[in-house]
Scaffold this active site. Structure first.
Site, short mmCIF file in Angstrom:
data_model
loop_
_atom_site.label_atom_id
_atom_site.label_comp_id
_atom_site.label_asym_id
_atom_site.label_seq_id
_atom_site.Cartn_x
_atom_site.Cartn_y
_atom_site.Cartn_z
N ILE A 18 46.56 32.73 44.65
CA ILE A 18 47.77 33.24 44.68
C ILE A 18 47.57 34.80 44.25
CG2 ILE A 18 49.26 31.57 44.20
CD1 ILE A 18 48.73 32.03 41.18
N GLY A 19 46.27 35.10 43.99
CA GLY A 19 46.20 36.66 43.63
C GLY A 19 44.80 37.00 43.76
N GLY A 21 41.76 40.27 41.89
CA GLY A 21 41.93 41.70 41.05
C GLY A 21 40.37 41.94 41.19
N MET A 23 37.86 41.97 39.08
CA MET A 23 37.05 41.05 38.44
C MET A 23 37.12 39.81 38.58
SD MET A 23 36.72 43.33 34.95
CE MET A 23 38.52 43.14 34.57
N VAL A 26 42.68 34.65 41.37
CA VAL A 26 43.78 33.65 40.53
C VAL A 26 44.05 32.62 41.68
CG1 VAL A 26 45.73 33.44 39.24
CG2 VAL A 26 44.39 35.39 38.99
N ASP A 135 43.85 47.05 28.35
CA ASP A 135 44.02 47.32 29.68
C ASP A 135 45.41 46.98 30.18
OD1 ASP A 135 43.44 47.62 32.22
OD2 ASP A 135 42.74 45.80 32.82
#
Length: 718
Positions: A18-19, A21, A23, A26, A135
């Site tokens: 679903i995602g 990034g 690092m 997900v 962050d």
């Protein structure tokens, strides 16, 4: 490597990605022990192989697992399996704040402040547990389908800051604080700075600092002043702009010192957006002359070294902030070693002599400017007091002439008996704020001040707040509840009670279109007849922006559509010459258009180019009568059954005829040839015999037999 359908930790079944990034990736997963859906963040392979990073990642993730707050994406579990490091988190069905801003271009100040309050509450809960996010950015803030705001990525941030920042975190450097950009110590106020940058983007639709490299952007955070949000959106209230500017001060001491202070001002800005209540922090000794400390001297050396390195080196995209920090630290350590050997020679370092000279000159200029301003201010105030000293409300000054105006004491004027407008204007002229509460009164006219919580003649600080009680008149009316009614019914009901009505609109997932979401003042409070009631009316569910799905893989495209609030309808698989196999090549709704939530969108997925078609053949021939070689006993004129069958079993012709030749014309055949079969009959054994009665000769018929043969036909390629 994580694959769809695999089981992690003997309980989490990976369902879909679903995602992704810089690092981690997900995935949506199902916890079979608790029968619920969760999100699993899996550390990417390149970070999993770094033992130092993994250790810090695990430690911080375990600390974040102790956080439980409605505005935080809660962490349920942390684990490792076969080199896969993962965090199990609460699954939030929604979109990131980054995508929400992109979809709406920019947010209204009320929406931005409301989101900021929820984010601040989540960060406050973390700070209370001594956890700093480090962050904060729109990409790490989730907005669920029911409008709840949640901060995510607690834990992974601290581990990330101790490693090299690469182009993978280009999105993070836009929100990093100056002290983080320098590579120095960061604390809770670093999160406040990043939240201020996030608020700037919510209000304006853009980040304040941009550049071609991470280093260029970081330098702007350190050196350049934050642009005013009003330069881009003039209608932003002054208090909201002041909050953003205070959050984004270069010096941490000038920012909000904790989240409680920030939350209080954010709530105040919703109630009184145009009031100037934001207090500027001024650290002690900021105007005085003081001895430069060793740490500041070290910082000056680093800056000088940095400027020199910028002149002689060309940092490409591969360079980054932490690398720059490492270079500067190394240079500083080398210089310290040289100074230790040279002893007192340090004081005569030519570079430091230049820097010190420049700082001394700047300090002198600043001192002169401040002295001139103070002189003008002091003598100007004396002249004004000399002209109107008998009427001046100023009775004392609690500080010397260098104190800010809000430290002054003014005399509370007499406001009783005045109209609310006159009383508030009088207080505003003195620099005093005011709040008004209405109360029914049979003796005092509506709109007239009954009392104040500060007596007339009493000294009061500039910037403080006075509470006024005013008359609602003898017929103060209880405000009826109109929440849930249609706007027409609500307006009619309020006007029948003597109120004026102002309509505001916003989208709502829960309230039907044209129905009232909220009202101000609230129901069951009392207000004077003729006062204004603001009702917020639903525009229905917010239209959904149709994203581009074409060009994405089937899995990613479906995830994007669902995240945008769409539903996937029919999925067809077709040949397509422009899109490789597995990519979406068609969507039933055009991109960058708006449709109703939950709209069904059909997609087509490419099977790749259509494979080359097999060769085809044609049959153009005339079937002639049987020849003596083929049928020696065939008699011309005899009926013949003719059949033509291709080599792959297709029957082209099946007829009976006594006339030849027989035409046979066929196209698009997949076989290269065929067989003609002919069947005919012959009579065998006929004779004559004498009739014993009459003595005449009689013909005796023979028996009929079938004869057949085949003939090969080759087809022609088309």
């Amino acid at each position: 490597m994580v694959k769809i359908g695999m089981m992690i930790g003997d309980r989490y079944e990976i369902l879909e990605k679903i995602g992704t990034g810089g690092m981690s990736d997900v995935y949506k997963a199902k916890c079979h022990k608790l029968n619920r859906f969760v999100a699993i963040k899996v550390l990417k392979q390149e970070f999993s192989e770094n033992e130092s990073f993994v250790s810090k990642f695990r430690t911080e993730a375990q600390a974040a697992a102790g956080l439980m707050h409605p505005s935080i994406v809660n962490v349920y579990d942390v684990g490792e399996e076969n080199g896969i490091y993962y965090i199990v988190m609460e699954l939030v069905e929604g979109i990131t704040l980054k995508k929400y801003i992109e979809k709406k271009a920019r947010l209204s100040f009320k929406e931005a402040v409301s989101i900021a309050i929820q984010v601040s509450m989540g960060i406050e809960a973390a700070h209370n547990h001594h956890i700093i996010h480090r962050d904060i950015k729109p990409q790490n803030i989730m907005i669920s389908r029911d409008g709840k705001v949640k901060v995510t990525d607690f834990g992974i941030a601290k581990a990330a800051t101790s490693n090299t920042i690469t182009s993978n975190v280009m999105g993070s450097v836009h929100y990093t604080s100056p002290e983080q950009a320098r590579g120095g110590y960061s604390d809770e106020k670093s999160d406040i700075y990043s939240l201020g940058i996030t608020m700037f983007e919510m209000l304006t639709g853009r980040v304040p600092f941009n550049g071609e490299t991470t280093v260029a952007i970081a330098i702007k955070h350190i050196q350049e002043e934050l642009p005013l949000p009003k330069e881009y959106v003039p209608e932003i209230p002054g208090s909201v702009e002041s909050i953003v500017l205070k959050c984004c001060q270069k010096s941490p001491d000038r920012r909000y010192q904790n989240m409680q202070e920030l939350i209080a001002d954010l709530k105040q800005s919703l109630m009184n957006p145009d009031e100037d209540f934001v207090v500027r922090n001024d650290p002690d000794m900021e105007r005085g002359t003081r001895t430069i400390s060793d740490s500041e001297r070290a910082q000056i050396k680093r800056r000088a070294a940095y400027q020199e390195s910028q002149t002689h080196q060309n940092y490409g995209e591969r360079d980054n902030i932490m690398h720059l920090r490492s270079d500067m630290d190394e240079m500083y350590e080398e210089e310290e070693e040289e100074e230790a050997e040279e002893g007192e020679d340090y004081d005569y370092n030519p570079r430091m002599e230049r820097v010190t000279t420049v700082l001394a000159l700047l300090g002198g200029v600043v001192f002169c400017v401040v002295a001139i301003i103070l002189a003008v201010k002091v003598f100007g105030n004396r002249e004004e007091r000399g002209e109107s000293s008998s009427n001046s409300p100023i009775i004392a000054d609690s500080s010397d002439s260098t104190e800010e105006e809000e430290k002054k004491i003014v005399q509370m004027p007499q406001v009783k008996g005045k109209s609310v407008e006159e009383a508030r204007n009088a207080l505003t002229d003195l620099g005093v704020k005011s709040e008004v509460e209405y109360k029914e009164s049979d003796e005092i006219a509506a709109g007239e001040v009954i009392s104040a919580d500060v007596e007339a003649g009493t000294g009061i600080e500039v910037g403080s707040t006075v509470k006024l009680v005013a008359s609602a008149g003898p017929q103060g009316v209880e405000v009826p509840s109109v929440v849930g009614l249609s706007f027409e019914d609500a307006s009619s009901r309020l006007k029948s009670q003597g109120f004026e009505v102002t309509k505001a609109e916003e989208y709502s997932e829960e309230v039907e279109e044209n129905n009232v979401i909220s009202q101000v003042p609230a129901a069951e409070t009392k207000a004077a007849k003729g006062s204004n009631i603001t009702v917020t009316v639903s525009q229905g569910k917010e239209p959904v922006w149709v994203p581009k799905l074409v060009g994405f893989s089937e899995q990613d495209g479906i995830a994007i559509a669902l995240e945008a609030g769409l539903q996937i309808g029919d999925v067809a698989y077709v040949y397509h010459s422009e899109y490789p196999e597995g990519q979406i090549c068609y969507q039933s709704h055009s991109i960058n258009t708006y449709v109703a939530p939950e709209t069904v969108i059909d997609i087509q997925v490419s099977k790749g180019p259509e494979p080359d078609a097999p060769p085809t053949y044609k049959c153009n021939t005339s079937i002639t009568a049987p020849t003596p070689e083929e049928a020696p006993d065939y008699v011309a004129g005899t009926e013949v059954a003719v059949t033509l069958v291709t080599d792959d079993g297709k029957v082209l012709l099946e007829t009976k005829t006594a006339s030849f030749p027989q035409a046979a014309n066929y196209y698009g055949l997949t076989a290269s040839g065929g067989t003609v079969t002919m069947v005919y009959t012959v009579t065998v054994g006929g004779s004559t015999a004498t009739d014993p009665t009459t003595g005449e000769e009689v013909a005796v018929p023979g028996t009929t037999e079938e004869r057949s043969f085949t003939r090969r036909i080759e087809f022609t390629a088309e």
